[in-house]
Design a protein around this motif. Structure first.
Motif, PDB file in Angstrom:
ATOM      1  N   SER A 469      -6.402 -21.081-114.296  1.00 51.71           N
ATOM      2  CA  SER A 469      -5.808 -21.984-115.288  1.00 51.71           C
ATOM      3  C   SER A 469      -4.641 -21.317-115.998  1.00 51.71           C
ATOM      4  O   SER A 469      -3.593 -21.941-116.244  1.00 51.71           O
ATOM      5  CB  SER A 469      -6.867 -22.410-116.310  1.00 51.71           C
ATOM      6  N   VAL A 470      -4.793 -20.041-116.336  1.00 52.65           N
ATOM      7  CA  VAL A 470      -3.721 -19.313-117.017  1.00 52.65           C
ATOM      8  C   VAL A 470      -2.496 -19.223-116.118  1.00 52.65           C
ATOM      9  O   VAL A 470      -1.351 -19.435-116.541  1.00 52.65           O
ATOM     10  CB  VAL A 470      -4.211 -17.911-117.434  1.00 52.65           C
ATOM     11  N   ARG A 471      -2.718 -18.907-114.809  1.00 53.73           N
ATOM     12  CA  ARG A 471      -1.593 -18.765-113.883  1.00 53.73           C
ATOM     13  C   ARG A 471      -0.889 -20.110-113.674  1.00 53.73           C
ATOM     14  O   ARG A 471       0.344 -20.177-113.640  1.00 53.73           O
ATOM     15  CB  ARG A 471      -2.107 -18.215-112.548  1.00 53.73           C
ATOM     16  N   LEU A 472      -1.643 -21.195-113.536  1.00 53.66           N
ATOM     17  CA  LEU A 472      -1.028 -22.504-113.316  1.00 53.66           C
ATOM     18  C   LEU A 472      -0.255 -22.963-114.546  1.00 53.66           C
ATOM     19  O   LEU A 472       0.806 -23.601-114.438  1.00 53.66           O
ATOM     20  CB  LEU A 472      -2.101 -23.533-112.949  1.00 53.66           C
ATOM     21  N   ASP A 473      -0.769 -22.662-115.721  1.00 54.00           N
ATOM     22  CA  ASP A 473      -0.057 -23.025-116.939  1.00 54.00           C
ATOM     23  C   ASP A 473       1.287 -22.306-117.009  1.00 54.00           C
ATOM     24  O   ASP A 473       2.284 -22.867-117.473  1.00 54.00           O
ATOM     25  CB  ASP A 473      -0.923 -22.673-118.154  1.00 54.00           C
ATOM     26  N   ALA A 474       1.311 -21.053-116.495  1.00 53.84           N
ATOM     27  CA  ALA A 474       2.548 -20.262-116.556  1.00 53.84           C
ATOM     28  C   ALA A 474       3.617 -20.794-115.615  1.00 53.84           C
ATOM     29  O   ALA A 474       4.816 -20.691-115.902  1.00 53.84           O
ATOM     30  CB  ALA A 474       2.225 -18.802-116.228  1.00 53.84           C
ATOM     31  N   ILE A 475       3.196 -21.388-114.464  1.00 51.31           N
ATOM     32  CA  ILE A 475       4.203 -21.831-113.496  1.00 51.31           C
ATOM     33  C   ILE A 475       4.431 -23.343-113.563  1.00 51.31           C
ATOM     34  O   ILE A 475       5.202 -23.887-112.770  1.00 51.31           O
ATOM     35  CB  ILE A 475       3.799 -21.433-112.062  1.00 51.31           C
ATOM     36  N   SER A 476       3.774 -24.011-114.495  1.00 53.36           N
ATOM     37  CA  SER A 476       3.897 -25.472-114.559  1.00 53.36           C
ATOM     38  C   SER A 476       5.325 -25.909-114.891  1.00 53.36           C
ATOM     39  O   SER A 476       5.801 -26.939-114.380  1.00 53.36           O
ATOM     40  CB  SER A 476       2.919 -26.042-115.588  1.00 53.36           C
ATOM     41  N   GLU A 477       6.015 -25.129-115.731  1.00 52.55           N
ATOM     42  CA  GLU A 477       7.396 -25.495-116.087  1.00 52.55           C
ATOM     43  C   GLU A 477       8.295 -25.448-114.864  1.00 52.55           C
ATOM     44  O   GLU A 477       9.139 -26.333-114.660  1.00 52.55           O
ATOM     45  CB  GLU A 477       7.911 -24.558-117.173  1.00 52.55           C
ATOM     46  N   MET A 478       8.114 -24.417-114.015  1.00 52.50           N
ATOM     47  CA  MET A 478       8.897 -24.321-112.783  1.00 52.50           C
ATOM     48  C   MET A 478       8.610 -25.500-111.863  1.00 52.50           C
ATOM     49  O   MET A 478       9.511 -26.078-111.250  1.00 52.50           O
ATOM     50  CB  MET A 478       8.575 -22.996-112.083  1.00 52.50           C
ATOM     51  N   LEU A 479       7.330 -25.882-111.762  1.00 54.43           N
ATOM     52  CA  LEU A 479       6.972 -27.007-110.909  1.00 54.43           C
ATOM     53  C   LEU A 479       7.590 -28.305-111.432  1.00 54.43           C
ATOM     54  O   LEU A 479       8.076 -29.120-110.642  1.00 54.43           O
ATOM     55  CB  LEU A 479       5.439 -27.135-110.855  1.00 54.43           C
ATOM     56  N   GLN A 480       7.568 -28.489-112.743  1.00 56.61           N
ATOM     57  CA  GLN A 480       8.144 -29.712-113.318  1.00 56.61           C
ATOM     58  C   GLN A 480       9.644 -29.785-113.041  1.00 56.61           C
ATOM     59  O   GLN A 480      10.177 -30.853-112.696  1.00 56.61           O
ATOM     60  CB  GLN A 480       7.870 -29.754-114.829  1.00 56.61           C
ATOM     61  N   ARG A 481      10.351 -28.649-113.158  1.00 55.80           N
ATOM     62  CA  ARG A 481      11.788 -28.630-112.857  1.00 55.80           C
ATOM     63  C   ARG A 481      12.027 -28.958-111.394  1.00 55.80           C
ATOM     64  O   ARG A 481      12.992 -29.638-111.036  1.00 55.80           O
ATOM     65  CB  ARG A 481      12.393 -27.275-113.215  1.00 55.80           C
ATOM     66  N   THR A 482      11.158 -28.454-110.523  1.00 54.86           N
ATOM     67  CA  THR A 482      11.303 -28.728-109.088  1.00 54.86           C
ATOM     68  C   THR A 482      11.132 -30.205-108.798  1.00 54.86           C
ATOM     69  O   THR A 482      11.829 -30.779-107.953  1.00 54.86           O
ATOM     70  CB  THR A 482      10.254 -27.921-108.298  1.00 54.86           C
ATOM     71  N   LEU A 483      10.201 -30.877-109.498  1.00 55.88           N
ATOM     72  CA  LEU A 483       9.927 -32.288-109.250  1.00 55.88           C
ATOM     73  C   LEU A 483      11.047 -33.194-109.760  1.00 55.88           C
ATOM     74  O   LEU A 483      11.362 -34.221-109.149  1.00 55.88           O
ATOM     75  CB  LEU A 483       8.606 -32.684-109.926  1.00 55.88           C
ATOM     76  N   GLY A 484      11.624 -32.867-110.863  1.00 54.11           N
ATOM     77  CA  GLY A 484      12.665 -33.718-111.430  1.00 54.11           C
ATOM     78  C   GLY A 484      12.106 -34.650-112.485  1.00 54.11           C
ATOM     79  O   GLY A 484      10.902 -34.747-112.720  1.00 54.11           O
ATOM     80  N   SER A 485      12.991 -35.399-113.141  1.00 55.12           N
ATOM     81  CA  SER A 485      12.616 -36.190-114.314  1.00 55.12           C
ATOM     82  C   SER A 485      11.827 -37.450-113.967  1.00 55.12           C
ATOM     83  O   SER A 485      11.185 -38.040-114.840  1.00 55.12           O
ATOM     84  CB  SER A 485      13.886 -36.582-115.093  1.00 55.12           C
ATOM     85  N   ARG A 486      11.891 -37.933-112.716  1.00 53.33           N
ATOM     86  CA  ARG A 486      11.186 -39.167-112.359  1.00 53.33           C
ATOM     87  C   ARG A 486       9.685 -38.942-112.138  1.00 53.33           C
ATOM     88  O   ARG A 486       8.941 -39.885-111.910  1.00 53.33           O
ATOM     89  CB  ARG A 486      11.792 -39.770-111.089  1.00 53.33           C
ATOM     90  N   TYR A 487       9.270 -37.690-112.221  1.00 50.22           N
ATOM     91  CA  TYR A 487       7.854 -37.378-111.944  1.00 50.22           C
ATOM     92  C   TYR A 487       7.227 -36.713-113.160  1.00 50.22           C
ATOM     93  O   TYR A 487       7.834 -35.847-113.805  1.00 50.22           O
ATOM     94  CB  TYR A 487       7.730 -36.458-110.728  1.00 50.22           C
ATOM     95  N   GLU A 488       6.020 -37.139-113.477  1.00 49.07           N
ATOM     96  CA  GLU A 488       5.264 -36.544-114.588  1.00 49.07           C
ATOM     97  C   GLU A 488       4.192 -35.622-114.006  1.00 49.07           C
ATOM     98  O   GLU A 488       3.368 -36.041-113.198  1.00 49.07           O
ATOM     99  CB  GLU A 488       4.592 -37.627-115.420  1.00 49.07           C
ATOM    100  N   LEU A 489       4.230 -34.363-114.404  1.00 41.86           N
ATOM    101  CA  LEU A 489       3.219 -33.395-113.975  1.00 41.86           C
ATOM    102  C   LEU A 489       2.146 -33.307-115.055  1.00 41.86           C
ATOM    103  O   LEU A 489       2.412 -32.851-116.169  1.00 41.86           O
ATOM    104  CB  LEU A 489       3.858 -32.018-113.743  1.00 41.86           C
ATOM    105  N   HIS A 490       0.951 -33.781-114.740  1.00 39.66           N
ATOM    106  CA  HIS A 490      -0.152 -33.792-115.706  1.00 39.66           C
ATOM    107  C   HIS A 490      -1.120 -32.656-115.366  1.00 39.66           C
ATOM    108  O   HIS A 490      -1.598 -32.549-114.229  1.00 39.66           O
ATOM    109  CB  HIS A 490      -0.893 -35.131-115.656  1.00 39.66           C
ATOM    110  N   LEU A 491      -1.394 -31.806-116.357  1.00 40.53           N
ATOM    111  CA  LEU A 491      -2.295 -30.670-116.156  1.00 40.53           C
ATOM    112  C   LEU A 491      -3.615 -30.917-116.872  1.00 40.53           C
ATOM    113  O   LEU A 491      -3.645 -31.282-118.041  1.00 40.53           O
ATOM    114  CB  LEU A 491      -1.666 -29.378-116.688  1.00 40.53           C
ATOM    115  N   ASP A 492      -4.705 -30.720-116.132  1.00 42.71           N
ATOM    116  CA  ASP A 492      -6.053 -30.776-116.712  1.00 42.71           C
ATOM    117  C   ASP A 492      -6.745 -29.466-116.342  1.00 42.71           C
ATOM    118  O   ASP A 492      -7.522 -29.394-115.387  1.00 42.71           O
ATOM    119  CB  ASP A 492      -6.824 -31.983-116.159  1.00 42.71           C
TER     120      ASP A 492
END
Length: 758
Positions: A469-492
């Protein structure tokens, strides 16, 4: 003469006491069963024969006082011998007085009556137990009759199934229980007369309860005589056997029906064996399957149906032994018919026990499964042919995909190299540009190779221990930038996850592939969910990572192939077909699993399960000197590939090392024995002596000599994580990574030599 008489008595202890209770005489009987000689005991106080509890109660003083006052004291109780053992004594203490009435002392007579007391106790206990036994028996009516047949005793069993209380029936004549026709026939009198003359009468017949109901009784009447042999009455025992007779009748009928059933079964051979394995029964199914008539096999050993090889190896005897020890024997094997032909049989052997638990034989059931075996063999052959076809299809797609992608990469590499060779006077800026193109192309080739290795579960992994969970939280911003603004990345992301030990680079690649697949499944945008949780699978603890989308979904016929390399659900030119295989390979190589669920038009869920580790993460620090390598370091380089060995030598030379080359493990071992080195750097996979074996043999010869291994495969292919002894550098490596590995190895070796802990 009187003294001789006293001394000759050995069954009684006869001795004298003075007025204070001290012993003044001692006879042979006293010495025999109290154990003291006259010399040991004369002058001692007689209280030493009393038990501790009697002495505490002052019984010796009481005895003397009573005898002095009343002239005599008599009692029974426990006394002590010299050796400390107890005996039950009958004791008499008589006062001895002078003519003037003054007390001169006491005469003491003691007898050991332990055996008598024990017999009396045993007799009382026996009578008590017998009375309890008779009164507690409820399955039998046990009672006494006098000479005329009148009832004198009545037990609980008689009350239970005859219905009379004791006060209702005692004194009544026992003929009350007989049917009227038996009374008219004089049966009660005949029973008493026969018992008196023959000492015993036994029969079965109908009797009456208090309520008039009939029951079938088993009756025994025994004559009772006193010690003189005179007849004093009769003992009568009656048991209600109505239910037993009914069960016997039903059992007989059931056994007859079962026999008819067994004989009617023709698809199964059902027969009995005795304890030695001899056939004792035979049904029509056995005759149909095995070909023998009943008279041909009865009394024969059942190994008759085994092949010669099985008989020689004792398989029949082993089957009976297993059935006895484990309660059942079950197997499938070839058996022999009467005509010598073989058939496949499903065999079941059960031990049989009688009602007392005694083993009396075996039940044997055999079914001919030759047709089923033939069908299974045909099915396996078909499956193997289908699997081979699928493998060929997958290999064709794999080969085509590899050829296509690598041809593109090689075109760039070859074109750039050819251009540089043809125009050696090209300006430095253009040369640098072409070289950068070649490096980028090599990096893409490395990435493609990494994906192929992940699919093959041979990707080089460098596992670390961390909270997912800690590692995914750290890279979530990079993943969101990769996806672009039309996609919402939801973390649980669940807090306090169990730790995992995996390669973070492989994880990030797998996660990126999963997220990009989810994005491509929703071309108009949407929500992509990533969740983590602690999860158990097959009794093992681990962590689940789930990536979900609400996209187009995957049709069922394609879903089963998504982990195949170069198979893609995307349009031509939109996917390599290596994303999901990389995820699948990474999960399996990490000791986990990957599975995918999807419904058309409803979305897809990818789940990666990774095993839990009990290890704790290491704390790493960087001090800016990671790439420092001491000048003049003597390195033994062992590599079977000429090109890789040349490349590695150039890197080591650039680092200021003195390099000795070896083309295989045998040469490397010879060099290590002949020369002194500061470091051994060896490939793992080599013909002959592998790098791992070389490292182990070098360490055995030179325990302080550091060894660095290199491989393009995962270290897991050669050394389990919990058994690593040598650091492994993953290929392809660069000057910086090689220098850092040497620095870390030398630093660790130096700390270990100085007694510090790594």
């Amino acid at each position: 003469m009187f003294q001789l008489l006293v001394d000759s008595v050995t069954d009684y202890a006869l001795y004298m006491l003075d007025p204070n209770g001290r012993i003044v005489t001692w006879n042979t009987g006293a010495e025999r069963f109290k154990g003291y000689s006259s010399r040991e005991i004369v002058g001692e106080h007689f209280s030493r024969f009393f038990t501790q509890e009697d002495r505490k109660a002052d019984l010796p003083t009481l005895a003397l006082a009573t005898a002095a006052r009343e002239g005599r004291f008599e009692a029974e109780g426990w006394r002590l011998r010299k050796d400390g053992s107890r005996f039950w004594a009958h004791a008499i203490l008589d006062a001895i007085r002078a003519d003037d009435g003054s007390l001169l002392g006491f005469a003491k007579i003691t007898r050991d009556i332990t055996d008598k007391k024990e017999r009396e106790r045993a007799l009382r206990e026996s009578e008590r137990r017998f009375q309890l036994l008779v009164n507690s028996v409820e399955d039998y009516a046990i009672y006494m009759l006098d000479l005329q047949g009148r009832i004198t005793t009545w037990n609980a069993g008689a009350r239970r199934f005859k219905g009379y209380e004791a006060d209702e029936i005692i004194g009544q004549h026992f003929s009350k229980f007989f049917l009227p026709e038996d009374q008219r026939a004089g049966l009660p009198a005949h029973i008493l007369k026969t018992a008196a003359e023959q000492r015993r009468f036994e029969m079965e017949g109908w009797r009456l309860r208090k309520d008039g109901a009939k029951f079938l009784a088993h009756v025994i009447v025994d004559a009772v005589h006193d010690d003189d042999g005179s007849l004093i009455g009769f003992a009568k025992i009656t048991r209600d056997i109505t239910e037993r007779r009914r069960l016997e009748r039903e059992t007989h009928e059931s056994a007859l029906q079962l026999k008819l059933l067994v004989q009617g079964v023709r698809d199964y051979a059902i027969y009995m064996l005795d304890q030695r394995g001899m056939i004792t029964s035979w049904n029509s199914g056995a005759e149909a399957i095995k070909g023998y008539a009943e008279e041909e096999v009865l009394g024969q050993h059942f190994s008759l149906f085994y092949t010669a090889e099985d008989r020689a190896s004792g398989r029949a005897e082993a089957a009976l032994k297993t059935a006895l020890e484990e309660g059942k024997f079950e197997a499938e094997a070839q058996r022999v018919r009467k005509d010598g032909s073989l058939f496949w049989a499903h065999v079941l052997i059960d031990p049989i026990y009688n009602e007392t638990g005694e083993h009396v034989g075996f039940a044997k059931i055999t079914r001919d499964i030759s047709e089923r075996k033939q069908t299974e063999q045909q099915l396996r052959q078909t499956q193997e042919e289908l699997l081979q076809s699928q493998k060929l299809q997958a290999l064709g797609e794999l080969a085509g995909g590899i050829a296509h992608d690598f041809n593109n990469l090689l075109t760039v590499m070859r074109g750039s190299a050819d251009f540089l060779l043809r125009q050696p006077d090209l300006p430095a800026e253009k040369q640098k540009r072409y070289l950068h193109v070649m490096l980028e192309t090599a990096d893409r080739a490395t990435s493609l190779t990494s994906q192929l290795l992940a699919f093959a579960r041979r990707q080089p992994l460098e596992p670390e221990i961390f909270d997912l969970s800690v590692r995914l939280d750290a890279i979530s911003e990079m993943l969101q930038r990769t996806l672009g603004s039309r996609y919402e990345l939801h973390l649980d992301l669940a807090p306090a996850l169990w730790l995992v030990e995996i390669d973070p680079t492989g994880l990030e690649a797998a996660l990126l592939n999963a997220v990009l697949n989810a994005r491509d499944a929703m071309p108009d945008g949407g929500r992509i969910s990533i969740s983590t949780r602690n999860a158990e699978r097959a009794g093992k603890e681990g962590v689940g990572l789930t990536v979900s989308d609400a996209g187009e979904g995957i049709p069922p016929e394609k879903l089963q192939r998504v982990f195949e390399p170069f198979f893609t659900t995307k349009p031509t030119g939109k996917g390599t077909g290596l994303g999901l295989p990389q995820i699948h390979g990474f999960a399996l190589q990490s000791g986990g699993e990957a599975e995918i669920r999807s419904e058309v038009a409803r979305g897809t869920t990818l789940e990666i399960w990774l095993p839990r580790t009990d290890k704790q993460p290491e704390r790493k620090t960087a001090d800016g000197t990671d790439t420092y390598v001491p000048s003049g370091l003597k390195v033994l380089l062992v590599e079977d590939s000429d090109h890789v060995r040349y490349f590695a030598r150039q890197l080591l030379t650039d680092l200021g090392c003195e390099v000795t080359e070896a083309a295989n493990g045998e040469d490397g071992l010879a060099h290590s024995e002949a020369k002194t080195f500061d470091l051994v750097f060896s490939d793992i996979v080599m013909p002959g002596i592998s790098g791992l074996e070389l490292a182990e043999r070098v360490r055995a010869q030179h325990p302080d000599l550091p060894v660095l291994l290199a491989s393009g495969y995962s270290s897991k292919q050669f050394i389990p994580l919990d058994q690593r002894q040598f650091p492994i550098l993953r290929k392809p490596y660069k000057l910086e990574t090689l220098a850092a590995a040497i620095h870390q190895l030398k630093e660790g070796s130096a700390r270990q030599s100085s007694g510090c802990c790594m």
